[in-house]
Design an enzyme around this catalytic site. Structure first.
Site, PDB file in Angstrom:
ATOM      1  N   ALA A  12       3.466   5.631  -3.138  1.00  0.00           N
ATOM      2  CA  ALA A  12       4.698   6.315  -3.537  1.00  0.00           C
ATOM      3  C   ALA A  12       4.787   6.454  -5.052  1.00  0.00           C
ATOM      4  O   ALA A  12       5.168   7.511  -5.572  1.00  0.00           O
ATOM      5  CB  ALA A  12       5.909   5.553  -3.005  1.00  0.00           C
ATOM      6  N   GLY A  19       0.817  -1.213   0.000  1.00  0.00           N
ATOM      7  CA  GLY A  19       0.000   0.000   0.000  1.00  0.00           C
ATOM      8  C   GLY A  19       0.848   1.258   0.000  1.00  0.00           C
ATOM      9  O   GLY A  19       0.581   2.203  -0.755  1.00  0.00           O
ATOM     10  N   ASP A  20       1.886   1.284   0.826  1.00  0.00           N
ATOM     11  CA  ASP A  20       2.790   2.432   0.860  1.00  0.00           C
ATOM     12  C   ASP A  20       3.511   2.598  -0.467  1.00  0.00           C
ATOM     13  O   ASP A  20       3.659   3.713  -0.982  1.00  0.00           O
ATOM     14  CB  ASP A  20       3.817   2.252   1.977  1.00  0.00           C
ATOM     15  CG  ASP A  20       3.202   2.345   3.353  1.00  0.00           C
ATOM     16  OD1 ASP A  20       2.897   3.458   3.785  1.00  0.00           O
ATOM     17  OD2 ASP A  20       3.029   1.303   3.998  1.00  0.00           O
ATOM     18  N   SER A  21       3.982   1.481  -1.021  1.00  0.00           N
ATOM     19  CA  SER A  21       4.767   1.552  -2.250  1.00  0.00           C
ATOM     20  C   SER A  21       3.918   1.996  -3.435  1.00  0.00           C
ATOM     21  O   SER A  21       4.371   2.781  -4.280  1.00  0.00           O
ATOM     22  CB  SER A  21       5.416   0.192  -2.540  1.00  0.00           C
ATOM     23  OG  SER A  21       6.299  -0.159  -1.492  1.00  0.00           O
TER      24      SER A  21
END
Length: 407
Positions: A179, A174-176
């Site tokens: 990003a 999810g973070d990637s």
């Protein structure tokens, strides 16, 4: 015909980026810009720095992840509780082409570093804001890590097996994904700024990236299927629902193999390769919509064939039949794989003590201006003197900042 040597300065050479944030989404976004030539100055707290420095496997007290996540960045420590630290950060922000931050909405505004505050001085300001739920809406002030974004955005619901609780992907996906949306937004905003007058007179903008929306953006046909047909996509294990066959099977030696025979012509080649002439010639199975009702039958046929094959034998047969397939790789498999090696997907570097270390190479690959690793993740505050001197501070002033714990 000759081709010129690639330019290792990178396509973003001359672009200044200020990174305000920690852990994964914001720093990964800034990392990609740094890999392609941008000057990225990362602001860290003087005590401990970015927590990712101590995450997962450590060497000499520093995370091996840090060597990748912070490569090509300059580390500057600033005490943001001190007005002098905030003033230095503001100077850096007003000089930057792009500011990347992943604090909760409102934090930068308290520091006089909010988008509207900076835009009032520099209309060309581009700020990428990554947060759990975006800068607006009833949930904007809530904490929202990648796991929450994956859950709310729909990914967790469809991951796993139907008779078990949802699973997570084994990385911070999810973070990637957020990003990557930040990088895309930054490049589009930079293009618009340059088209409207550039750094001096161009129009900047805010790029508002919500983690849950970034995940939601990947969810294919979920919305129209529900809106028009009332279909809620459920968990289907290793299979790709509604696209047959595309599943994970097990060979007789216990290895897992992915076989994607879902194209109509590919399906026929697959059935012939595994000796199922009857299924290859069945007119009902000639198209995907006819195969879907008979998914279990088709999967059983493929698994029965896999039961007779070891992994290498199965892959050889499928390769000869031009059927997309792969063993499911561990990192050990990757690091000895001819395709990875032919594509130079690993870089050799050295820690300060001389110990060699391999890092993942930079993607995507650009023919004329490829990404380049100039240095691994820096020591905490390694670039304090360099960056502050460039802002006009004297050695005496920098020493005083250090004495007063501003740095």
């Amino acid at each position: 015909m000759t081709t010129s040597a690639p330019n290792l300065a990178g396509p973003l050479a001359g672009i200044k980026v200020l990174e305000l944030g920690t852990l994964i989404a914001g720093p990964f976004c800034a990392r990609m810009l740094a890999e392609f030539g941008a000057e990225v100055i990362k602001i860290e707290a003087p005590e401990g720095g970015d927590p990712i420095r101590q995450w997962r496997v450590l060497k000499d007290g520093t995370s091996l992840w840090w060597s990748v996540q912070a490569r090509n960045k300059k580390s500057v420590t600033l005490n943001m509780k001190d007005e002098r630290g905030r003033a230095i950060a503001r100077q850096l922000a007003l000089e930057a082409d792009i500011i990347i931050e992943n604090y909760r909405p409102g934090v930068l505004e308290k520091w006089d570093l909010g988008y509207e505050q900076l835009k009032a001085v520099n209309p060309a300001t581009i700020m990428v804001r990554l947060s759990g739920f975006g800068q607006t809406g009833p949930m904007k002030d809530l904490p929202g890590f990648g796991a929450v974004g994956e859950s709310m955005g729909g990914l967790r619901y469809v991951s796993g097996f139907p008779d078990r609780p949802p699973l997570r992907v084994g990385i911070s996906i999810g973070d990637s994904v957020a990003a990557l949306h930040g990088v895309i937004g930054a490049m589009m905003a930079l293009r618009h700024r340059d088209a409207t007058g550039g750094r001096e007179r161009g129009e900047g903008q805010m790029v508002d990236v919500a983690l849950y929306e970034s995940v939601f953006n990947l969810m294919e046909s979920l919305v129209p299927e529900y809106d028009q047909a009332g279909v809620i996509r459920e968990r289907t294990g290793g299979a790709l629902p509604g696209i047959v066959p595309s599943n994970t099977y097990t060979t007789r030696d216990g290895d897992n193999i992915v076989i994607a025979g879902n194209g109509d012509a590919i399906f026929k080649r697959l059935m012939l390769a595994i000796g199922r002439i009857d299924l290859a010639g069945d007119p009902q199975l000639a198209r995907n919509d006819g195969r879907v009702p008979r998914t279990a039958e088709i999967d059983h046929a493929i698994q029965s064939w896999c039961d007779t094959q070891d992994i290498d034998g199965a892959l050889a047969v499928l390769k000869a039949a031009d059927v997309p397939s792969s063993k499911i790789y561990s990192v050990r498999d990757m690091m000895s794989d001819p395709q990875f090696l032919a594509r130079d997907m690993f870089e050799q570097h050295h820690f300060p003590d001389g110990t060699p270390v391999k890092l993942p190479a930079i993607s995507p690959k650009l023919s004329a201006t490829p990404g380049h690793t100039k240095w691994m993740g820096p020591a905490l505050g390694q670039h304090n003197d360099e960056v502050l001197a460039a802002l006009g501070y004297s050695a005496q002033q920098i020493a005083a900042f250090r004495q007063d714990k501003v740095l």
